[in-house]
Enzyme design. Structure first.
Site, PDB file in Angstrom:
ATOM      1  N   ASN A 383       0.816  -1.201   0.000  1.00 26.13           N
ATOM      2  CA  ASN A 383       0.000   0.000   0.000  1.00 26.13           C
ATOM      3  C   ASN A 383       0.858   1.263   0.000  1.00 26.13           C
ATOM      4  OD1 ASN A 383      -2.986   0.982   0.403  1.00 26.13           O
ATOM      5  ND2 ASN A 383      -1.765   2.218   1.819  1.00 26.13           N
ATOM      6  N   ASP A 384       1.631   1.441   1.047  1.00 27.83           N
ATOM      7  CA  ASP A 384       2.397   2.685   1.200  1.00 27.83           C
ATOM      8  C   ASP A 384       3.421   2.881   0.087  1.00 27.83           C
ATOM      9  OD1 ASP A 384       1.020   3.224   3.548  1.00 27.83           O
ATOM     10  OD2 ASP A 384       2.470   2.133   4.777  1.00 27.83           O
ATOM     11  N   VAL A 385       4.012   1.775  -0.410  1.00 28.00           N
ATOM     12  CA  VAL A 385       5.084   1.894  -1.403  1.00 28.00           C
ATOM     13  C   VAL A 385       4.558   2.227  -2.795  1.00 28.00           C
ATOM     14  CG1 VAL A 385       6.640   0.377  -0.136  1.00 28.00           C
ATOM     15  CG2 VAL A 385       5.091  -0.588  -1.847  1.00 28.00           C
ATOM     16  N   ALA A 424       1.705   3.040   7.317  1.00 31.57           N
ATOM     17  CA  ALA A 424       1.876   4.462   7.611  1.00 31.57           C
ATOM     18  C   ALA A 424       0.573   5.118   8.065  1.00 31.57           C
ATOM     19  CB  ALA A 424       2.415   5.199   6.390  1.00 31.57           C
TER      20      ALA A 424
END
Length: 457
Positions: A383-385, A424
């Site tokens: 998700n965050d990447v 995050a």
């Protein structure tokens, strides 16, 4: 047993040091990591045997008994640990190393004869204590034993300042007087400092702090080498400290953050924090059959693995899907973000376990230009990447972090368990774009259904 002469001891220590250097070099690539581990283990065995054959040991039965107990605990623990828990295990082992260095230096203090050696004791005790308690906190955060979010209390900066002043004062007294009680108190101060240092760090920054604490442990071990007059400890500790520092900087760079910002920014709320809030914005969801059709009629597919793939232990199903697509004439590659998962190389090791060829694993800089030519970008548990907020939202905790540009693909498919944000703790606007489709469920279960549907095309 003083069987070995000083010349043989020095030579064998040199061989062990060379093994450690070659091990680090081998660990730099997934292709040579297994060999690097083996070389490192041989080096450690050589060092251990050399100590036994070159030193007059007064408590050899106690030492051997302790080693047997340690091996009995470590061997089954290492074999049973899941890949998803590897960062926690690394943190725990790292903390034990720092604590051991601190205790050895503390016990050696009555025997030191110079101010320089006393200063090395002070450094080892303090840094080893910080590493031990800090590593325990990171372990607890990643294991879910305490909240992942930053833990801050009013006046924490002032308490930390007082702890540092106390450490400096105690250090000065110990160097001048070799005060054993003071060194014991200094160890307690180091333990408190480690907790205060790591508690304010949260979310995606925790793995970076693990790497930093690993560097601390290396420095503590190197300093203990000075205390004991052991060249091998000095070399090994320096190698660990240097490699840990390089890794910490690389991880921070991969997230577009500074190490100082991660550590000290947390005191003013700058650290990334996890969240459990689930968005209610509408998204376009799909079935496994629909996803299979997208993949089956594509010419080029780029897969982006993340922590969710590791949690579901879906790497073998993923590997089988890749083989099936390739037999259909579809080009498949993997896009690997430097901090995907919970530590560098996490995805590489996970996919290597499923015998995915190294040639199809491409790093971020290599794969990013290729997303615009991809028919489908399949995001599994990440998700965050891939979150565009890292580029478009200055107020975001991940702003400035380089990401995988999956939004450039013609179609984007997310395999997610739920709409809960990533580590995050922020929403991913890419989930709501027109070209994005979501397949909800456990990654292994979803991939199994997609695989079956692809085979039936």
């Amino acid at each position: 047993m003083n069987i070995l002469s000083s010349e043989w001891t020095t030579g064998l220590y040199l061989v062990a040091a060379v093994c450690f250097i070659l091990a680090l070099k081998g660990l730099g690539s997934p292709k040579t990591a297994r060999r690097g581990n083996a070389i490192g283990a041989v080096g450690a065995l050589i060092a251990l045997v050399t100590v036994f054959l070159s030193t007059q040991l007064d408590n050899i039965l106690l030492i051997v008994g302790t080693m047997v107990v340690g091996a009995a605990i470590a061997a089954p623990l290492s074999r049973r640990v899941q890949m998803t828990a590897m960062p926690q295990l690394v943190a725990l082992f790292n903390g034990v190393g720092g604590g051991a260095a601190a205790i050895v230096a503390l016990l050696e203090l009555p025997h030191v004869e110079s101010a320089g050696a006393s200063l090395a004791v002070v450094f080892t005790v303090l840094v080893g204590g910080v590493s031990f308690s800090g590593s325990c906190i990171t372990f607890a955060k990643l294991q879910g034993l305490i909240p992942t979010k930053p833990l801050i209390f009013p006046g924490q900066r002032w308490v930390m300042a007082l702890v540092l002043v106390a450490a400096v004062a105690l250090g000065a007294v110990i160097v001048t007087n070799s005060w054993i009680l003071g060194a014991t108190i200094l160890l307690a101060v180091g333990l408190i400092a480690g907790v205060l240092l790591v508690n304010p760090v949260g979310g995606a920054d925790v793995p970076i702090v693990i790497s930093l604490l690993n560097a601390f442990t290396g420095l503590a071990v190197a300093a203990s080498g000075l205390v004991l007059g052991n060249v091998l400890l000095l070399v090994a500790g320096t190698l660990v400290g240097a490699s840990g520092t390089i890794l910490t900087r690389a991880m921070a760079s991969a997230m577009g953050r500074s190490v100082s910002g991660i550590i000290f920014g947390a005191f003013k709320g700058g650290s990334t924090a996890g969240s459990t809030e689930i968005s209610e914005r509408p998204v376009r969801s799909s079935s496994a059959e629909d996803v299979a059709i997208l993949l089956g009629y594509a010419q080029r597919v780029i897969i982006v693995p993340g922590y969710g793939l590791a949690v579901a232990q879906a790497q073998h199903t993923m590997a089988e899907l890749v083989v099936t697509l390739e037999k259909m004439g579809i080009e498949v590659i993997f896009g690997i973000h430097p901090v995907a998962g919970r530590m560098p190389g996490h995805m590489n090791v996970l996919l290597a376990e499923a015998n995915v060829p190294y040639e199809v694993l491409q790093e971020m800089d290599e794969v990013n230009p290729q997303f615009k030519t991809a028919d489908v970008a399949l995001v599994v548990g990440a998700n965050d990447v891939v979150n565009p907020a890292a580029k478009s939202s200055p107020g975001s905790p991940i702003y400035g972090m380089p990401i995988l540009e999956v939004g450039l693909a013609r179609q984007v498919v997310f395999l997610k368990r739920s709409m809960r944000p990533g580590f995050a703790g922020i929403e991913n606007d890419l989930l709501y774009e027109d070209q994005t489709t979501l397949l909800f469920g456990d990654a292994k279960d979803s991939l199994t259904k997609v695989l079956t549907a692809v085979k039936n095309l």
